[in-house]
Structure formats: structure tokens, C-alpha cells
Design a protein around this motif. Structure first.
Motif, short mmCIF file in Angstrom:
data_model
loop_
_atom_site.label_atom_id
_atom_site.label_comp_id
_atom_site.label_asym_id
_atom_site.label_seq_id
_atom_site.Cartn_x
_atom_site.Cartn_y
_atom_site.Cartn_z
N ASP A 251 0.82 -1.21 0.00
CA ASP A 251 0.00 0.00 0.00
C ASP A 251 0.85 1.27 0.00
OD1 ASP A 251 -2.54 -1.21 -0.01
OD2 ASP A 251 -2.35 -1.68 2.12
N VAL A 252 2.11 1.14 0.45
CA VAL A 252 3.02 2.29 0.39
C VAL A 252 4.28 1.86 -0.36
CG1 VAL A 252 2.21 3.38 2.51
CG2 VAL A 252 4.09 1.74 2.62
N GLU A 253 4.98 2.87 -0.93
CA GLU A 253 6.15 2.56 -1.76
C GLU A 253 7.39 3.20 -1.14
OE1 GLU A 253 5.11 4.32 -5.52
OE2 GLU A 253 5.93 6.25 -4.90
N PRO A 254 8.57 2.78 -1.58
CA PRO A 254 9.79 3.41 -1.06
C PRO A 254 9.79 4.91 -1.36
CG PRO A 254 10.32 1.44 -2.31
CD PRO A 254 8.87 1.70 -2.52
N VAL A 255 10.51 5.69 -0.54
CA VAL A 255 10.60 7.12 -0.85
C VAL A 255 12.02 7.46 -1.28
CG1 VAL A 255 8.76 7.90 0.66
CG2 VAL A 255 11.07 7.73 1.56
N ASN A 256 12.12 8.42 -2.15
CA ASN A 256 13.41 8.91 -2.60
C ASN A 256 13.77 10.08 -1.70
OD1 ASN A 256 15.57 9.97 -3.90
ND2 ASN A 256 14.63 9.97 -5.93
N THR A 257 14.62 9.83 -0.69
CA THR A 257 14.89 10.87 0.31
C THR A 257 15.63 12.05 -0.31
OG1 THR A 257 16.86 9.64 0.95
CG2 THR A 257 14.90 9.32 2.29
N ALA A 258 16.25 11.85 -1.49
CA ALA A 258 16.96 12.96 -2.13
C ALA A 258 15.99 14.06 -2.56
CB ALA A 258 17.73 12.44 -3.33
N LEU A 259 14.71 13.67 -2.72
CA LEU A 259 13.71 14.67 -3.13
C LEU A 259 13.12 15.41 -1.94
CD1 LEU A 259 11.81 12.60 -5.85
CD2 LEU A 259 13.66 14.25 -6.18
N VAL A 260 13.61 15.09 -0.74
CA VAL A 260 13.11 15.73 0.48
C VAL A 260 14.29 16.41 1.16
CG1 VAL A 260 11.88 15.33 2.66
CG2 VAL A 260 11.42 13.87 0.70
N PRO A 261 14.60 17.66 0.77
CA PRO A 261 15.81 18.33 1.27
C PRO A 261 15.91 18.32 2.80
CG PRO A 261 14.72 19.65 -0.40
CD PRO A 261 13.84 18.49 -0.16
N ASN A 262 14.79 18.50 3.47
CA ASN A 262 14.85 18.60 4.93
C ASN A 262 15.22 17.27 5.60
OD1 ASN A 262 14.27 21.35 5.55
ND2 ASN A 262 12.18 21.00 4.82
N TYR A 263 15.24 16.21 4.82
CA TYR A 263 15.59 14.90 5.38
C TYR A 263 17.01 14.93 5.96
CZ TYR A 263 15.98 9.78 5.66
OH TYR A 263 16.13 8.48 6.10
N ASN A 264 17.88 15.78 5.39
CA ASN A 264 19.26 15.89 5.86
C ASN A 264 19.36 16.27 7.33
OD1 ASN A 264 20.33 15.24 3.41
ND2 ASN A 264 20.28 17.36 2.67
N ASP A 265 18.37 17.04 7.80
CA ASP A 265 18.43 17.53 9.18
C ASP A 265 17.74 16.61 10.17
OD1 ASP A 265 19.74 19.81 8.27
OD2 ASP A 265 17.84 20.81 7.81
N VAL A 266 17.19 15.49 9.70
CA VAL A 266 16.52 14.57 10.61
C VAL A 266 17.56 13.87 11.48
CG1 VAL A 266 15.18 12.42 10.72
CG2 VAL A 266 14.52 14.22 9.12
N TYR A 267 17.25 13.74 12.78
CA TYR A 267 18.18 13.08 13.70
C TYR A 267 18.57 11.71 13.15
CZ TYR A 267 16.98 16.47 17.34
OH TYR A 267 16.80 17.61 18.08
N PRO A 268 19.85 11.40 13.16
CA PRO A 268 20.29 10.11 12.59
C PRO A 268 19.65 8.91 13.31
CG PRO A 268 22.17 11.49 13.19
CD PRO A 268 20.95 12.21 13.64
N PHE A 269 19.34 9.07 14.61
CA PHE A 269 18.80 7.92 15.34
C PHE A 269 17.35 7.59 14.96
CE2 PHE A 269 18.17 11.49 18.31
CZ PHE A 269 16.84 11.35 18.64
N LEU A 270 16.77 8.39 14.05
CA LEU A 270 15.41 8.10 13.59
C LEU A 270 15.40 7.52 12.17
CD1 LEU A 270 13.55 11.32 14.78
CD2 LEU A 270 13.54 9.08 15.87
N LYS A 271 16.58 7.56 11.52
CA LYS A 271 16.62 7.14 10.11
C LYS A 271 16.86 5.64 9.97
CE LYS A 271 18.28 11.50 8.16
NZ LYS A 271 19.46 12.21 7.64
#
Lengths: 402, 293
Positions: free
Chosen positions: A127-147
Motif C-alpha cells: 500500500d506504500v512505496e519506497p521514498v526517494n529521500t533525495a527529493l526531500v531536502p529537509n531529510y538531511n536535518d533529521v536526527y540520525p537515530f530516527l533514520k
């Protein structure tokens, strides 16, 4: 006489309709199910590039995650997004993860804020597909322990964007509960002084709360992870909940119903989300909340994109927007949770909250037992026993409620 | 009169000569509706009940088996819930009949024709308000610091709180009009002369009620009970709002769709009220109640 006949025929018709609505079912079924043993997600690929915004976005969100001013005119971060991107946002709030999973199957939603007990089910069923995190600039600032955690990725492929996390807290009326409780015993002890005034969460996943309590109070059961329960451990947790049931005033799945119960004093102590506590407090209920000594279950949420979404550019824009420092801070502050974006803390209006929610405290985040879907393979790594799967949890939950 | 009759007249003349065709065309739309939308849905429901679900992904697996029915009959919790549901539905029906009869009697036999019309409208008005509003109003009334406790407090009593009793009260309130109207219609049809004759023959009012009024209006009461009983049997919202921790069959259906996403098992559970209603209808058919609907 004739009029009355018509009236009765009308009544009859109305109740027939009601009956039809009550029993009609859509027997939709599609494809073969991927084996529940281990699991290989269906082969799907992430979006490679953004296009033009499609003008529409259907958001399936936890209450408080996508506020558009309809609950409180002062709380609105949906409208700025609409103005910025031209994507008109329709928000549907849901009360439990199970509800979210069921709603996602209807195919009418583009993005969902899935907790860990829903995300893998959504991934497994395609029902959901993989996401391309490169298209989400703010992903860079997400805490590493959540990725790339076990609930938002499979084999290191990201299936969503982390949003925030928090604990299912213990809350109580300060005027009725004395002294302030520090342990879940006040809800699970058969001699609890708050008999008949306890409010508990209405979802099979609540069994994990009992397991968490047993981890601390019956160490000989050997529970390592409240979502990985073998027969014996599972039965102990179910028994504990059956003993708790006569003391429960009511089960809640609707956070507004719980807030009302706490406000009127029908319930004096219970498990809650911080947003419920904040809401009831703002309306005058004398409430306090804590994470008790045993620790707590909790959630770590992820925004995911529906495979069948017709509005993927809007969906990516939404995911980037909702975890941008300012908006992530607004949501986290309103809902009462730790934000995912490391720059969000600087944007809080109440700077102390980031410490309250331990936003950048990876060690604390590791202590919360995040909701996750129980599967036959024990999640704590045991291979000599079979664990209870979510179907067993659901059946047990019906049995607990009696 | 013109020489050439208009098409509508020609059509009616045609159908007048072919009564069977007329009947077929007139009945086809309602029969299609009944057959497809209603019976079709019931049939689909019944078929689904023999399938199962992959618990992890929630996909429906279309393998035929009786597993769902085995679970339904072997698990004592479903028996308990079924009995509780039937008990609540029966109690709601009795409460409604007891309250509705005197009201309907006053409306049909004592009120003036003008007052009758106003009373019928008054009975109907609650049907115009939303179900949820009425149920939540009862939630507020039954709350620990609600109006009912406030009224009972001076007498040293307290209200039922949330639970089965609260559910019975709320459902009785919600379905009361469905009981009053059929009884009212039944009493209307009861000729006054019969009541007078009973009195002339020396019967006291209670004897008249027991031997004349009650037997003649009994089918109407049963007709009302079909509404209140079946509506209570399928309800799940009121019990969610005022039922505290208790659950009814409807909740099991709802939880299996909403929470467990187990449509096949929900369908299995949903056949229970259907079967109960079929049995009930078969029993009451002999009272002539169905002619009163």
C-alpha cells in the motif's frame, strides 16, 4: 389512515436501509498475499523526480498532525502549505493504527503518518512505496537515530520520512489522585484505589503496555520486548488485562472522548497522549502526566506515500514541508512530542519543551518501546520459540474486553 | 376529442390490455433493488464469511473454510457477547413497549383529532435529530457529575454510570418512536364500539384491557418490537459512547473491520444477527404482526 400507512411504510424503508448499511460488505480482495513468514515487500520503486504539483493532496493523519484551523483557528499549518504549493489539502484524522491501515487500503489517500505498528503492514501489503529521500531536502536535518529504523525501512530502503516520536504517558487528575503516581501499578494493581475510574487505550497494541509492566514486575517471564511475546508471556499479559478490565471505566480510541472523560472526572487516571492532556488542561481539567518508572510504550511516526497516489509531487512537497524546522516545531509543540528535525528545537515558542520531550536525547529515545507490528518471528531475536502475531493480539483483545 | 390519441393514452391502453406485462414493468425496479442491493449484499456477506485474511498484510485470502464459524461457536467470548446483545435488545424492546403503550393509547383513544396530529409530530421530532447528538447527550446526562446524578443525589442514590444499563436507557430512548407509531396505528384500527361493548357487558377497565385491547393490538406491539429488536441488535455506536467497557455484536463486527481488518470474520459475526432476526420473524409471523408493518 392512508397517511399513517405511508408513514409506516416509510419507517420500514428507512430501517431496511439501515439494516442494509449495517450488514452490506464489500468483498474486495486482490492478488495473492505475500507470505507472512519473514517478509519480502512487493517490488516497487520510488519516485525519481518531482513534476508539477497536482493541485490536490489527501492526507491521512493522526489527530493534531495536519491542523487546518478547524479545531482551533490559531493552529493552522495546512493553509500556508496550500498557498505555497497550490496543493489543496484534505485531511482525514484516524484514531488507531488499525484504522489507518484499513483506510489506506481504500486507496483514497496520498500520504499517511504511520506509526511503527502500522508501517510494516503497509509496506508488506504494497500500500506504500519506497521514498526517494533525495527529493526531500529537509531529510538531511533529521536526527540520525530516527533514520532507517526497522519500522521505516526494509533492507536499508527508506519507506518514509520520520516525523516525530513520543511516549504513551500516564495521566491523572491532580484533585482526585494523591500522591502523584510514579508507576503503572496504579492502573494494573488489582487493589488500585482508582477502581472504576481507570481509562485504557482501546487497541490490541495496548497488550504491549501490560507486557511492559510485566517486564519490570515479573522478570521471571523473561520478556525482552513487549512486542515479541511467546505463549506464556502473552497469556500473562492477557491475564493481567482481564484482571484490569473490571477496574476500567472505559476504553478510548477517540482522544476527544478521553479528554471529555478526564474533564468531567468520570475517569481520573489513564494512559494518554500528551496532546490529550494538553487539550483537557487547556479546557480547565487539573491534569498531570508522566512517564512512569517502568518506562512506556510510544510511537515513532513516519510519513509514507501511497503506491496508488495520483498526487505524488504534492505528497513529496508535503513531506518536506511537514518536517521543515518551523512546521515540525509547530506540530511537535501542538501534539506534545519530540520533533524529527534537529533544527526544529530552535523554533519552539517554549524552549523548555525540547528538553521535556528529550528531543535530541538518543539514549532516551532508545528507552521507549515503540509500537511495532508483532509477527511470528520474535522481534527480540529468539529463534527457539514462535511469537504471537497481530491476528492473535486482535483476537485476544476482543476476549479481554469480554 | 381528437382522432389521434396522444402517446400516453395509447401506452396506457396497451398496458390495460396486457395486465401481466404491466405488473412486470411496475415491479421490476423494486425487485431489482431488493434482489441486487439487499439480497445480493447479504449473499456477498455470507460468501465472505467463508474466506480468511492474511493477518499481517490484511489481504483477503479466498480459500474456502469453516474456520471462522468454528471460532465463532467454540470461543466462549462470542457466545457471551451474543447473549449480552440479545439480552440488551430484548430489554430495550420491553422497556419501549411498556413506555409506548400508554402513550400510544392516549394518542389514539383520548386525544382530539387535532391533538392527535400534533402528538404524532411530537413523537417523530426526535427522529429528525442526529443519532450521535442524542447519544452524546445521554453520555453527558449519565456522566458522574451529570444531570441524572444531580437529580438522584438528594435521595442518596446514584445513576447507573456507563455500562449495560446506560446502553439500554440510551437505545430505548433512540428507538421509542419506532415502537409508538405501530402501536398507535394498531390502536387506531381498534373500533371504539368493542371497548364500549366490553364495558356494557360488565367488564372493568383492566378486564377490558386484558381481554379486548391487548389481544387485538398485540400484533401491532410485535410489529414495533421488530424495529426496536433488530435496530438494537445491530447497534454499536450507542454502546461505544455510553457502554463503558462492554461491547455488543456490532462492536465485534466493527473492530474486526476497523481494527483487525478481518472482513471475513466480521462477515461471520454479522450473520449472527441476521439468523437471530430470521428466527424471530419466523416466530412472530404467526401472530399476524407482519401484516401490521
Amino acid at each position: 389512515m392512508k397517511n399513517r400507512k405511508t408513514l409506516l411504510v416509510g419507517l420500514c424503508g428507512v430501517s431496511l436501509l439501515l439494516a442494509a448499511c449495517g450488514t452490506a460488505s464489500n468483498s474486495s480482495s486482490s492478488g495473492s498475499a505475500p507470505g507472512a513468514q519473514g517478509f519480502t515487500p512487493p517490488k516497487l520503486s520510488a519516485l525519481t523526480a518531482l513534476g508539477q504539483p497536482e493541485g490536490q493532496l489527501n492526507v491521512l493523519a493522526w489527530p493534531g498532525y495536519a491542523e487546518n484551523g478547524s479545531n482551533d483557528p490559531k493552529v493552522n499549518w495546512v493553509t500556508p502549505f496550500e498557498q505555497e504549493t497550490g496543493c489543496k489539502v484534505n485531511v482525514k484524522p484516524f484514531g488507531t493504527s488499525d484504522e489507518a491501515v484499513t483506510l489506506m487500503k481504500t486507496g483514497g489517500y496520498d500520504v499517511v503518518s504511520a506509526s511503527g505498528d502500522a508501517s510494516l503492514r503497509l509496506v508488506a501489503s504494497g500500500d506504500v512505496e519506497p521514498v526517494n529521500t533525495a527529493l526531500v531536502p529537509n531529510y538531511n536535518d533529521v536526527y540520525p537515530f530516527l533514520k532507517n529504523k526497522s519500522w521505516n525501512s526494509v533492507n536499508n530502503v527508506a519507506y518514509g520520512i520520520p516525523h516525530g516520536w513520543g511516549a504513551n504517558v500516564l495521566t491523572w487528575r491532580t484533585d482526585k489522585v494523591n500522591p502523584a503516581p510514579t508507576s503503572w501499578s496504579s492502573m494494573f494493581d488489582p487493589n488500585s484505589p482508582y477502581k472504576g475510574k481507570i481509562i485504557a487505550y482501546d487497541s490490541p497494541i495496548y497488550i504491549a503496555d501490560a507486557a511492559l509492566y510485566l517486564m519490570a514486575h515479573q522478570p521471571d517471564l523473561g520478556i525482552k520486548n513487549p512486542y515479541a511475546l511467546d505463549d506464556k508471556q502473552f497469556n500473562a499479559a492477557v491475564d493481567l488485562l482481564k484482571k484490569q478490565r473490571p477496574q476500567v471505566e472505559e476504553y478510548w480510541a477517540d482522544y476527544l472522548k478521553e479528554a471529555q472523560s478526564l474533564k468531567s472526572g468520570d475517569g481520573t487516571i489513564g494512559t494518554a497522549w500528551q496532546v490529550t492532556v494538553n487539550l483537557a488542561k487547556s479546557e480547565g481539567a487539573p491534569l498531570q502526566s508522566t512517564v512512569p518508572s517502568e518506562g512506556a510504550t510510544g510511537w515513532s511516526d513516519t510519513w509514507m506515500v501511497a503506491t496508488k497516489s495520483q498526487h505524488k509531487t504534492c505528497a513529496y512537497k508535503w513531506m518536506d514541508y511537514i518536517i521543515s524546522p518551523k512546521v515540525n516545531a509547530q506540530v511537535a509543540e501542538y501534539f506534545g512530542e519530540a520533533p524529527a528535525n534537529s533544527k526544529a528545537c530552535a523554533e519552539f515558542t517554549d524552549k523548555s519543551l525540547c528538553d521535556t520531550y528529550h528531543a535530541n536525547d538518543a539514549a532516551y529515545a532508545a528507552k521507549i518501546q515503540y509500537w511495532t507490528t508483532p509477527i511470528p518471528q520474535c522481534l527480540d531475536g529468539r529463534t527457539d520459540v514462535k511469537c504471537k502475531d497481530y491476528g492473535d493480539w486482535t483476537r485476544a483483545w476482543t476476549e479481554i474486553k469480554g | 376529442m381528437t382522432a389521434v390519441s396522444p402517446p400516453s393514452r395509447r401506452a396506457s391502453a396497451f398496458f390495460f390490455r396486457k395486465p401481466r406485462l404491466r405488473l412486470t414493468i411496475l415491479l421490476s425496479a423494486p425487485l431489482l433493488w431488493l434482489g441486487l442491493a439487499y439480497l445480493g449484499a447479504l449473499a456477498a456477506l455470507f460468501i465472505t464469511a467463508f474466506w480468511s485474511t492474511d493477518v499481517f498484510t490484511g489481504q483477503v485470502v479466498t480459500d474456502w473454510s469453516f474456520d471462522n464459524f468454528v471460532t465463532l461457536f467454540s470461543d466462549s467470548v462470542y457466545r457471551t457477547i451474543t447473549l449480552r446483545t440479545v439480552g440488551i435488545a430484548a430489554l430495550v424492546t420491553v422497556v419501549d413497549a411498556v413506555i409506548a403503550f400508554p402513550m400510544a393509547f392516549a394518542m389514539a383513544k383520548l386525544a382530539s383529532p387535532r391533538a392527535q396530529r400534533i402528538l404524532v409530530i411530537a413523537v417523530m421530532t426526535p427522529l429528525w435529530a442526529s443519532y450521535l447528538v442524542k447519544a452524546y447527550a445521554w453520555r453527558t446526562l449519565l456522566s458522574g457529575n451529570g444531570a441524572i446524578n444531580w437529580l438522584l443525589d438528594p435521595f442518596g442514590l446514584s445513576g447507573p454510570g456507563y455500562g449495560v444499563a446506560a446502553t439500554v436507557i440510551t437505545l430505548s430512548y433512540l428507538w421509542l418512536p419506532y415502537m409508538i407509531l405501530p402501536i398507535y396505528a394498531g390502536l387506531e384500527r381498534l373500533p371504539d364500539s368493542l371497548v364500549d361493548a366490553s364495558g356494557d357487558l360488565g367488564a372493568k377497565s383492566f378486564r377490558t384491557f386484558r381481554s379486548v385491547i391487548l389481544p387485538l393490538t398485540f400484533p401491532a406491539i410485535v410489529a414495533g418490537s421488530i424495529f426496536t429488536f433488530s435496530l438494537s441488535l445491530g447497534d454499536y455506536i450507542a454502546v461505544k459512547i455510553v457502554g463503558g467497557t462492554s461491547q455488543m455484536l456490532g462492536n465485534v463486527v466493527y473492530d474486526n473491520i476497523g481494527a483487525a481488518n478481518n472482513l471475513p470474520f466480521a462477515a461471520t459475526v454479522a450473520t449472527v444477527p441476521v439468523v437471530i432476526m430470521l428466527v424471530y420473524l419466523a416466530v412472530v409471523r404467526r401472530t399476524g404482526a407482519l401484516d401490521n408493518l
